[in-house]
Motif scaffolding. Structure first.
Motif, mmCIF file in Angstrom:
data_model
loop_
_atom_site.group_PDB
_atom_site.id
_atom_site.type_symbol
_atom_site.label_atom_id
_atom_site.label_comp_id
_atom_site.label_asym_id
_atom_site.label_seq_id
_atom_site.Cartn_x
_atom_site.Cartn_y
_atom_site.Cartn_z
ATOM 1 N N ASP A 1 26.735 -39.798 45.337
ATOM 2 C CA ASP A 1 27.150 -40.011 43.951
ATOM 3 C C ASP A 1 27.449 -38.697 43.222
ATOM 4 N N THR A 2 27.182 -37.583 43.885
ATOM 5 C CA THR A 2 27.387 -36.272 43.261
ATOM 6 C C THR A 2 28.711 -35.672 43.711
ATOM 7 N N ILE A 3 29.543 -35.330 42.740
ATOM 8 C CA ILE A 3 30.814 -34.665 43.034
ATOM 9 C C ILE A 3 30.696 -33.209 42.614
ATOM 10 N N GLN A 4 31.021 -32.313 43.526
ATOM 11 C CA GLN A 4 30.897 -30.890 43.228
ATOM 12 C C GLN A 4 32.230 -30.183 43.360
ATOM 13 N N ASN A 5 32.408 -29.151 42.531
ATOM 14 C CA ASN A 5 33.595 -28.311 42.629
ATOM 15 C C ASN A 5 33.519 -27.461 43.885
ATOM 16 N N ALA A 6 34.685 -27.186 44.469
ATOM 17 C CA ALA A 6 34.711 -26.400 45.699
ATOM 18 C C ALA A 6 35.984 -25.574 45.779
ATOM 19 N N LEU A 7 35.885 -24.401 46.409
ATOM 20 C CA LEU A 7 37.047 -23.565 46.706
ATOM 21 C C LEU A 7 37.611 -23.999 48.055
ATOM 22 N N THR B 1 22.147 -6.533 42.405
ATOM 23 C CA THR B 1 22.609 -5.796 41.230
ATOM 24 C C THR B 1 22.986 -6.790 40.144
ATOM 25 N N ASN B 2 22.796 -6.389 38.902
ATOM 26 C CA ASN B 2 23.166 -7.256 37.783
ATOM 27 C C ASN B 2 24.593 -7.022 37.312
ATOM 28 N N GLN B 3 25.274 -6.058 37.909
ATOM 29 C CA GLN B 3 26.646 -5.766 37.509
ATOM 30 C C GLN B 3 27.624 -6.478 38.455
ATOM 31 N N VAL B 4 27.591 -7.798 38.406
ATOM 32 C CA VAL B 4 28.420 -8.623 39.287
ATOM 33 C C VAL B 4 29.372 -9.461 38.437
ATOM 34 N N THR B 5 30.645 -9.381 38.736
ATOM 35 C CA THR B 5 31.649 -10.191 38.044
ATOM 36 C C THR B 5 32.491 -10.928 39.071
ATOM 37 N N ALA B 6 32.652 -12.218 38.885
ATOM 38 C CA ALA B 6 33.533 -13.018 39.737
ATOM 39 C C ALA B 6 34.655 -13.587 38.875
ATOM 40 N N VAL B 7 35.869 -13.588 39.414
ATOM 41 C CA VAL B 7 37.035 -14.148 38.742
ATOM 42 C C VAL B 7 37.583 -15.260 39.633
ATOM 43 N N LEU B 8 37.605 -16.483 39.119
ATOM 44 C CA LEU B 8 38.056 -17.633 39.896
ATOM 45 C C LEU B 8 39.343 -18.184 39.283
ATOM 46 N N ASP B 9 40.482 -17.815 39.876
ATOM 47 C CA ASP B 9 41.764 -18.334 39.382
ATOM 48 C C ASP B 9 42.121 -19.568 40.194
ATOM 49 N N THR B 10 41.388 -20.618 39.925
ATOM 50 C CA THR B 10 41.566 -21.895 40.608
ATOM 51 C C THR B 10 41.076 -22.985 39.671
ATOM 52 N N SER B 11 41.268 -24.226 40.052
ATOM 53 C CA SER B 11 40.770 -25.353 39.253
ATOM 54 C C SER B 11 40.496 -26.521 40.184
ATOM 55 N N TYR B 12 39.938 -27.588 39.647
ATOM 56 C CA TYR B 12 39.409 -28.646 40.502
ATOM 57 C C TYR B 12 39.957 -30.026 40.184
ATOM 58 N N SER C 1 37.010 -29.885 32.166
ATOM 59 C CA SER C 1 37.008 -30.540 33.474
ATOM 60 C C SER C 1 38.387 -31.029 33.895
ATOM 61 N N LYS C 2 39.254 -31.374 32.936
ATOM 62 C CA LYS C 2 40.565 -31.900 33.296
ATOM 63 C C LYS C 2 41.701 -30.925 33.005
ATOM 64 N N GLN C 3 41.367 -29.655 32.882
ATOM 65 C CA GLN C 3 42.397 -28.629 32.782
ATOM 66 C C GLN C 3 42.747 -28.130 34.175
ATOM 67 N N SER C 4 43.971 -27.662 34.324
ATOM 68 C CA SER C 4 44.418 -27.149 35.619
ATOM 69 C C SER C 4 44.821 -25.690 35.492
ATOM 70 N N ALA C 5 44.390 -24.878 36.454
ATOM 71 C CA ALA C 5 44.844 -23.488 36.524
ATOM 72 C C ALA C 5 46.280 -23.490 37.031
ATOM 73 N N ARG C 6 47.139 -22.784 36.331
ATOM 74 C CA ARG C 6 48.558 -22.775 36.687
ATOM 75 C C ARG C 6 49.008 -21.380 37.081
ATOM 76 N N GLU C 7 50.094 -21.356 37.860
ATOM 77 C CA GLU C 7 50.698 -20.074 38.197
ATOM 78 C C GLU C 7 52.144 -20.070 37.728
ATOM 79 N N GLY C 8 52.605 -18.906 37.281
ATOM 80 C CA GLY C 8 53.924 -18.812 36.673
ATOM 81 C C GLY C 8 54.907 -18.065 37.545
#
Length: 719
Positions: free
Chosen positions: A132-138, A170-181, A231-238
């Motif tokens: 019953d659990t839906i999870q986001n995935a790359l 380390t606490n200086q961690v940044t992740a950039v996820l240019d994707t959507s689900y 939740s219902k937005q989509s990452a787009r590429e131009g």
């Protein structure tokens, strides 16, 4: 990649780790031990996937990796050897997770800076342990195993990634996820980076890794920047001039080139979201710590993201002496006179029209003259051949002179969902406008899309590149294509006018010391909605940190601008924009006629001028000149433009329109928007003192000197 080669490659990676495949999955504490380094390191793992087996290809993910790599090296001091990139077939689930452990976990230590970037498809998957659990995935390059077992997918759960990020010491961690689900059933306009929800099971290795990670000590509090926050937005590429890119990655990296990083993520997102809106997308970026409830419900538990991580982690090492740049010297030809430039710091909407003979300045005060440009790269020559301080690779370049062509059209993409005869009729109809050109959607850059309405296919309309219907552009049911297009004439002129005044944006490069604040007036004190300033003229950026990521203005709000002139010269001001009906508007400064009882009711206009050191509030705060926001709920966009010379021709264009006394409001409709926009560009051209020194034909180009103008963009949502 053939299986033998794959096994050999993954075996090599695991050999470097010094473990067997089974040991790798146990994630022992030894992976958290950092290598001894004489000074803090800056590590990055960048992933981009365009080509997927059995799945439609993406176009901009490799460019995203390049954008991030150049940014990290030239703006944040990363060493190329410390940046690992995995692209296309290299970016399998196994390789990504092994590279994370080898390149990041094994090397990072508490004082290090770590960046992780992913550009590619996202999706949603059900866990076998919790149906019953839906999870986001790359979706890695081998995410769909159709050649083996169609019921198994090689996805990387977002939860797994967050746990991996938290495992870093380390606490200086940044992740950039240019994707959507979220993948809607029909997509209009720009490509989206999301696949339909999968009914298949996750690979057993992925579930084992997740299980093991949940048993580990997680010391880090990463910042995770997502391309969408709903939740219902989509990452787009131009599709841009000669390249494609993820809109989020491009907007984010462009911001970080031109601006000193803000103290909070929210300030960065204020600028990024503004840029996304100009690119035709209403996607709203966010950090996983501050998601909407609906979006968070589809994510891993909130505890996976660290609290209190307010800034951009990799910005902590940003050199204080560097304020901003539009690009960098990437190479120098053998003659020493020609240099190659990387121009990712220019606003995206400006880059497409950035013309030959534009100039950039170096820290040595030498200038480079643009000779050619292809996509994000360009060639330039030193303005003085006998220069004693030749450019060096890695030197940042700042805009000095902007050259734009005069013959700029509005480009309409014809949706591929139109029948052949419909496209023929639309092409013919749009050809009747002298300032409009057409292309096939997806083949060349465009400003808007002409397509059928999804809910009523017998109607046509004009849409943003993100697939949103432009207000008041849809035809009647059963109306012929040509009739719909012909009725678009006024709207097309308005949209082209907006395109032209957006090309003046130069908050990052202007040398006029100005600050502008958009406020909601209340009985207590004005509330700041957005604040902009020319950052290269101020030593600090305290005021620029007062913007919200998504400025919201309720219907009925009383608004005003507060403009401060910190320069040593008087400046002149023009305010233009599109209201929430996508109708052109402008600020007018009305002058009372000397003879009030005269039969001539034509209103008189005057220049708006701000003396050095003075502050101007507009409109003036009195009941007769209030600016009140009316409905409907939609987006508002305004361009506040300041020049050292009067807007003589612009004012003449204002006066040429037949305004009545009833229209003498502070913010009113702009009846002849295209004429005003063209005259505005001419006034900025006239204000430039350099045009006589440059080998440019004034009849073909506009020339703007950064010392003579400033242009701020304000966008907000009316609710």
């Amino acid at each position: 990649m053939k299986r033998r080669r794959f096994l050999h490659r993954i075996g090599s990676i695991l050999a470097v780790l010094g473990v067997t495949e089974a040991e790798w999955l146990t994630l022992g504490n030894r992976y958290y031990q950092a290598l001894a380094q004489p000074s803090p390191r800056k590590l990055a793992l960048l992933i981009g996937i365009n080509q997927y087996p059995h799945i439609p290809a993406l176009s901009g993910c490799l460019t995203d990796v390049e954008l991030q790599r150049e940014l990290l090296i030239h703006r944040f001091g990363f060493q190329g050897s410390d940046i690992l990139t995995l692209t296309e077939e290299q970016a399998s689930r196994e390789f990504i997770e092994a590279a994370f452990l080898d390149h990041l976990s094994k090397q990072a230590k508490p004082s290090d800076v770590v960046v992780f970037h992913f550009s590619g498809y996202g999706s949603r998957a059900k866990l076998e342990t919790s149906p019953d659990t839906i999870q986001n995935a790359l979706v890695p390059a081998n995410g769909s195993n159709k050649s083996q077992d169609e019921k198994i997918v090689n996805y990387i759960l977002e939860e797994t990634l967050l746990l991996l990020l938290r495992s870093l010491p380390t606490n200086q961690v940044t992740a950039v996820l240019d994707t959507s689900y979220y993948a809607p059933s029909t997509v209009l306009g720009l490509k989206i980076r999301a696949l339909q929800e999968s009914e298949a099971k996750l690979a057993a290795e992925e579930l084992d890794l997740l299980k093991q990670l949940k048993t580990q000590k997680l010391p880090s509090t990463p910042i995770v920047l997502a391309a969408t926050s709903e939740s219902k937005q989509s990452a787009r590429e131009g599709l841009f001039s000669g390249f494609s890119a993820g809109l989020f990655t491009y907007a984010l990296t462009q911001y970080l080139w031109e601006f000193t990083p803000a103290s909070t993520i929210q300030v960065a997102f204020s600028y990024v979201e503004n840029s996304l809106s100009k690119l035709g997308s209403k996607q709203q970026p966010g950090d996983l710590e501050n998601l909407s409830p609906k979006r968070r419900a589809l994510n891993s538990p909130p505890s996976l993201v660290g609290k209190g991580a307010g800034g951009l982690g990799f910005a902590s090492s940003f050199p204080d002496s560097i304020i901003g740049a539009e690009g960098v010297v990437s190479a120098i030809e053998e003659d020493g006179k020609t240099v190659h430039l990387w121009l990712a710091g220019l606003p995206p909407q400006v880059l497409l029209y950035y013309g030959v003979n534009s100039r950039f300045s170096l820290a040595t005060t030498e200038q480079l003259v643009l000779r050619s440009r292809t996509g994000l790269t360009a060639k330039a020559q030193i303005s003085k051949i006998d220069s004693t301080t030749p450019p060096q690779v890695g030197q940042l370049v700042q805009e000095a002179v902007r050259v734009l062509p005069r013959n700029i059209n509005l480009t309409i993409a014809l949706d591929t969902g139109l029948e052949r005869i419909e496209r023929v009729d639309a092409t013919s109809a749009f050809a009747g406008f002298s300032h409009v050109s057409t292309v096939v959607a997806g083949e060349k850059p465009a400003d808007y899309i002409f397509a059928k309405l999804q809910e009523i296919p017998s109607r046509y309309g004009l849409f943003s590149l993100g697939g949103e219907l432009i207000p008041n552009t849809s035809g009647e049911v059963g109306e012929a294509v040509k009739l719909t297009v012909q009725r678009l004439a006024p709207k097309l002129s308005t949209l082209l006018a907006a395109k032209l005044w957006r090309l003046t944006e130069n908050q990052g490069s202007s040398r006029l010391a100005l600050k502008a604040t958009l406020e909601i007036i209340s009985d207590i004190s004005p509330r700041v909605v957005m604040q902009r300033e020319t950052i290269r003229t101020f030593k600090t950026e305290t005021s620029i940190k007062k913007s919200a990521p998504t400025p919201i203005v309720p219907i009925g709000s009383r608004m005003q601008y507060r403009v401060e002139n910190h320069s040593d010269r008087p400046v002149y001001l023009i305010l233009l924009g599109l209201n929430n009906n996508h109708t052109a508007i402008a600020f007018y400064s009305w002058e009372t006629p000397q003879e009030p009882n005269t039969a001539d009711t034509k209103p008189l206009l005057k220049e708006v001028v701000i003396a050095p050191g003075e502050t101007l509030t507009l409109p003036q705060t009195n009941a007769a000149s209030e600016w009140v926001i009316s409905g409907p709920a939609f987006f508002y966009e305004q361009q506040l433009i300041v020049s050292t010379a009067p807007f003589s021709e612009t004012l003449a264009a204002f006066k040429a329109a037949n305004y009545s006394t009833a229209e003498q409001g502070p913010i009113g409709l702009l009846l002849n928007s295209l004429d005003v926009a063209q005259d505005l560009l001419q006034d900025l051209h006239n204000a430039s003192a350099l045009k006589t020194e440059m080998n440019v034909t004034a009849a073909d180009s506009y020339i703007f000197d950064v010392n003579s103008w400033a242009s701020f963009s304000f966008s907000f949502q009316v609710i």
